[in-house]
Design an enzyme around this catalytic site. Structure first.
Site, PDB file in Angstrom:
ATOM      1  N   ARG A 171      28.496  53.420  44.637  1.00  0.00           N
ATOM      2  CA  ARG A 171      28.683  52.003  44.955  1.00  0.00           C
ATOM      3  C   ARG A 171      29.251  51.290  43.742  1.00  0.00           C
ATOM      4  NH1 ARG A 171      23.345  52.963  46.657  1.00  0.00           N
ATOM      5  NH2 ARG A 171      23.115  52.948  48.923  1.00  0.00           N
TER       6      ARG A 171
ATOM      7  N   GLY B 123      19.766  60.952  36.778  1.00  0.00           N
ATOM      8  CA  GLY B 123      19.826  61.871  35.638  1.00  0.00           C
ATOM      9  C   GLY B 123      19.292  61.259  34.368  1.00  0.00           C
TER      10      GLY B 123
ATOM     11  N   ASP C  80      19.348  55.180  36.923  1.00  0.00           N
ATOM     12  CA  ASP C  80      19.305  54.194  38.019  1.00  0.00           C
ATOM     13  C   ASP C  80      17.927  53.541  38.222  1.00  0.00           C
ATOM     14  OD1 ASP C  80      18.206  56.532  39.074  1.00  0.00           O
ATOM     15  OD2 ASP C  80      19.739  56.789  40.618  1.00  0.00           O
TER      16      ASP C  80
HETATM   17  C1  BMX Z   1      16.479  62.213  41.095  1.00  0.00           C
HETATM   18  C2  BMX Z   1      17.007  62.147  39.654  1.00  0.00           C
HETATM   19  C3  BMX Z   1      16.650  60.789  39.071  1.00  0.00           C
HETATM   20  C4  BMX Z   1      17.116  59.639  39.957  1.00  0.00           C
HETATM   21  C5  BMX Z   1      16.616  59.830  41.390  1.00  0.00           C
HETATM   22  C6  BMX Z   1      17.142  58.792  42.372  1.00  0.00           C
HETATM   23  C7  BMX Z   1      19.065  63.263  38.930  1.00  0.00           C
HETATM   24  C8  BMX Z   1      20.532  63.423  39.207  1.00  0.00           C
HETATM   25  N1  BMX Z   1      18.448  62.366  39.710  1.00  0.00           N
HETATM   26  O1  BMX Z   1      15.102  62.229  41.049  1.00  0.00           O
HETATM   27  O2  BMX Z   1      17.184  60.656  37.774  1.00  0.00           O
HETATM   28  O3  BMX Z   1      16.636  58.430  39.432  1.00  0.00           O
HETATM   29  O4  BMX Z   1      16.981  61.124  41.856  1.00  0.00           O
HETATM   30  O5  BMX Z   1      18.495  59.024  42.619  1.00  0.00           O
HETATM   31  O6  BMX Z   1      18.521  63.916  38.069  1.00  0.00           O
HETATM   32  P1  BMX Z   1      19.299  58.625  43.960  1.00  0.00           P
HETATM   33  O7  BMX Z   1      20.308  59.707  44.110  1.00  0.00           O
HETATM   34  O8  BMX Z   1      18.372  58.525  45.103  1.00  0.00           O
HETATM   35  O9  BMX Z   1      19.945  57.321  43.621  1.00  0.00           O
END
Ligand code: BMX
Ligand code: ZN
Length: 317
Positions: free
Chosen positions: A21, A77, A118
């Site tokens: 997004r 990540g 995120d």
């Molecule tokens: C996974 C991990 C987290 C992230 C979460 C939400 C990775 C790529 N992701 O647990 O760091 O915060 O997913 O991610 O290691 P989304 O894809 O639901 O936005």
């Protein structure tokens, strides 16, 4: 809105497991020209897509004579904040290890770039514009493809030694559970996220335990399961309720650990509503220590896209 060259904006992008997004964000938090595409499977395609979305937005800001201060990136990540590098990621973003995202975007777009996880971005957005305003201790949980987390302790985002704190989707609730791509077993994300629910539903489909009319295997979404549950599909109902309850097990532990004033939920799974949220709240209440439960309010975010907004806040500095 009357705007001039002094109108300062940021470009924000959120790299999620399912969607990529982007938007132009004004200082007061309004999102403009929002775009969303499916996250391409390969890293190269995703990078190209990200650059193309951001370039379009940069041009759009130019047409509006808005002054772009920089770019903020929210991503799944573990992120090295100093270097703006994605250090490590789970299978939700395969191949995203040691990606110098800040340098790549900075040299292509000729704008300053900041990158963060995120869940942390969502917590930042809640703190500035959402239900975390004036709340010193809260937990933000983004319930989407995965489960993103951000923890605010005494007004500060908890980062840990290397900004890898608050990976709340990777709290293990089953000693013997299935293997998670983070290296652990039985993580809450495997049961209570969009990808977790789809995984469980597929297993039941394979074993013939569940029939989901008109729902091909690759289109099992939490909402589709909730709709099936509403239409009387008992197995779908049980899956969604179990997801909420298991999330409650993890969050009860978080209440006992951090004693937050609020838990702020966001992400697509909150759209399911009470079918997921009621067993969640009930389990937290049943399992958390009394004082921890008595101090907390569980709320759903009213921000349109907390992680994306948080990315913009990074860019505003
Ligand atoms: C996974 C991990 C987290 C992230 C979460 C939400 C990775 C790529 N992701 O647990 O760091 O915060 O997913 O991610 O290691 P989304 O894809 O639901 O936005
Ligand atoms: Zn895990």
């Amino acid at each position: 809105m009357k705007t001039t060259t002094s109108t300062k904006v940021a470009l924000a992008v959120d790299l999620g497991g399912t969607n990529l997004r982007a938007a132009i964000v004004h200082r007061e938090g309004a999102l403009h020209h929002r775009k969303s595409v499916r996250t391409p499977r390969t890293k190269k395609e995703a990078l190209d897509q990200m650059i193309s979305l951001l370039s379009e937005l940069k041009d759009e800001a130019g047409r509006n004579v808005w002054h772009v201060l920089g770019v903020g990136v929210s991503t799944g990540g573990r992120v090295d904040l100093e270097k703006g590098e994605i250090v490590d990621s789970t299978a939700l973003l395969p191949e995203w290890q040691h990606v110098p995202l800040r340098d790549i975007l900075q040299s292509t777009l000729q704008l300053p770039v900041c990158v963060d996880n995120d869940g942390n971005c969502a917590a930042l957005a809640e703190q500035m514009f959402g239900k975390g305003r004036a709340i010193s201790n809260f937990i933000a949980l983004v319930l989407g493809t995965g489960i993103g987390g951000g923890v605010v302790v005494e007004n500060k985002i908890l980062r840990g030694a290397r900004n890898a704190a608050a990976e709340l989707g990777h709290i293990s609730i089953h000693y013997d559970g299935p293997q998670c791509s983070c290296g652990n077993r039985g993580c809450i994300e495997l049961y209570a996220s969009g990808s977790g629910l789809a995984r469980l539903a597929k297993e039941l489909l394979k074993s013939g335990t569940i029939k989901l009319e008109g729902m091909p295997e690759d289109q099992i979404t939490p909402q589709a399961l909730a709709d099936a549950a509403q239409k009387g599909n008992a197995v779908a109902r049980q899956l969604v309720e179990q997801a909420g309850a298991l999330l409650g097990v993890a969050v009860a532990g978080l209440l006992n650990t951090f004693n937050p004033e609020r838990v702020i939920l966001s992400g697509s799974l909150t759209n399911i509503g009470e079918l997921y949220l009621k067993p969640f709240r009930e389990t937290v209440r049943a399992r958390a220590m009394t004082v921890a439960w008595d101090s907390v309010e569980i709320v759903v975010s009213d921000l349109p896209d907390p992680a994306l907004l948080g990315a913009a806040i990074l860019a505003f500095g």
